[in-house]
Write an enzyme that holds these catalytic residues in place. Structure first.
Site, PDB file in Angstrom:
ATOM      1  N   ARG A 103      11.610  16.743  -9.886  1.00  9.64           N
ATOM      2  CA  ARG A 103      11.857  16.613 -11.319  1.00  9.64           C
ATOM      3  C   ARG A 103      10.788  17.331 -12.124  1.00  9.64           C
ATOM      4  O   ARG A 103      11.056  17.907 -13.153  1.00  9.64           O
ATOM      5  CB  ARG A 103      11.862  15.139 -11.736  1.00  9.64           C
ATOM      6  CG  ARG A 103      12.997  14.342 -11.160  1.00  9.64           C
ATOM      7  CD  ARG A 103      12.790  12.889 -11.433  1.00  9.64           C
ATOM      8  NE  ARG A 103      11.605  12.449 -10.689  1.00  9.64           N
ATOM      9  CZ  ARG A 103      11.325  11.197 -10.386  1.00  9.64           C
ATOM     10  NH1 ARG A 103      12.121  10.246 -10.775  1.00  9.64           N
ATOM     11  NH2 ARG A 103      10.253  10.887  -9.694  1.00  9.64           N
ATOM     12  N   SER A 130      15.256   6.138 -10.784  1.00 11.81           N
ATOM     13  CA  SER A 130      15.905   4.840 -10.563  1.00 11.81           C
ATOM     14  C   SER A 130      15.115   3.722 -11.222  1.00 11.81           C
ATOM     15  O   SER A 130      15.694   2.787 -11.783  1.00 11.81           O
ATOM     16  CB  SER A 130      16.040   4.570  -9.063  1.00 11.81           C
ATOM     17  OG  SER A 130      16.891   5.505  -8.465  1.00 11.81           O
TER      18      SER A 130
END
Length: 160
Positions: free
Chosen positions: A91, A129
């Site tokens: 990311r 998450s």
């Protein structure tokens, strides 16, 4: 590129960032096996079986993706499965140092299995998450961050 690629993770739960990586890997490899590992350093919200079910439902439209779980070392699983590659999503720069350490160790364990890093789409670069679970816990809006089936599972889990 032919062959089997393993996309490992805890997927607690699967997000659109994960799906972005899985979908892109599925365009490159003959088969992508999403493998749920139970990260002992994390306290999972969903059981391994629940996570597998959510991943299966989220990837139903991708014909060359299968879902399994494994409780041991990633490289042992990859060897036993006959995998050519490991797919790891990145990311941000902060992910790189950790992933580099893991990849270096995996390479020491088996230098025949390559690791491919895939940068997630910019729209998901902030997504994890953990963040999704935190938002859902306090009844925040998670539409657009996770597939609908995951959104419903989170809402059910955090019902008051």
């Amino acid at each position: 590129m032919a062959g089997l690629a393993i996309c490992p993770g805890s997927f607690d739960p699967i997000t659109y960032g994960h799906l972005d990586i899985i979908e892109r890997a599925a365009r490159v490899f003959d088969e992508v096996r999403v493998v749920v590992f139970n990260n002992q350093s994390k306290s999972p919200l969903f059981s391994v079986e629940e996570r597998k079910k959510l991943i299966r439902e989220s990837t139903v439209g991708i014909s060359n993706v299968t879902v399994e779980s494994y409780g041991g070392l990633l490289m042992k699983y990859a060897e036993e499965a006959g995998a050519e590659a490991i797919i790891r999503g990145l990311r941000a720069i902060s992910d790189f140092e950790y992933e580099m350490q893991i990849t270096s160790m995996n390479r020491k364990l088996n230098e025949e299995i390559e690791t491919f890093f895939v940068m997630t789409n910019n729209q998901y670069s902030f997504l994890s998450s953990s963040i999704v679970k935190e938002i859902a816990k306090y009844q925040g809006e998670i539409t657009g961050l996770v597939p609908e089936v995951v959104e419903k599972a989170l809402q059910e889990r955090f019902k008051r």
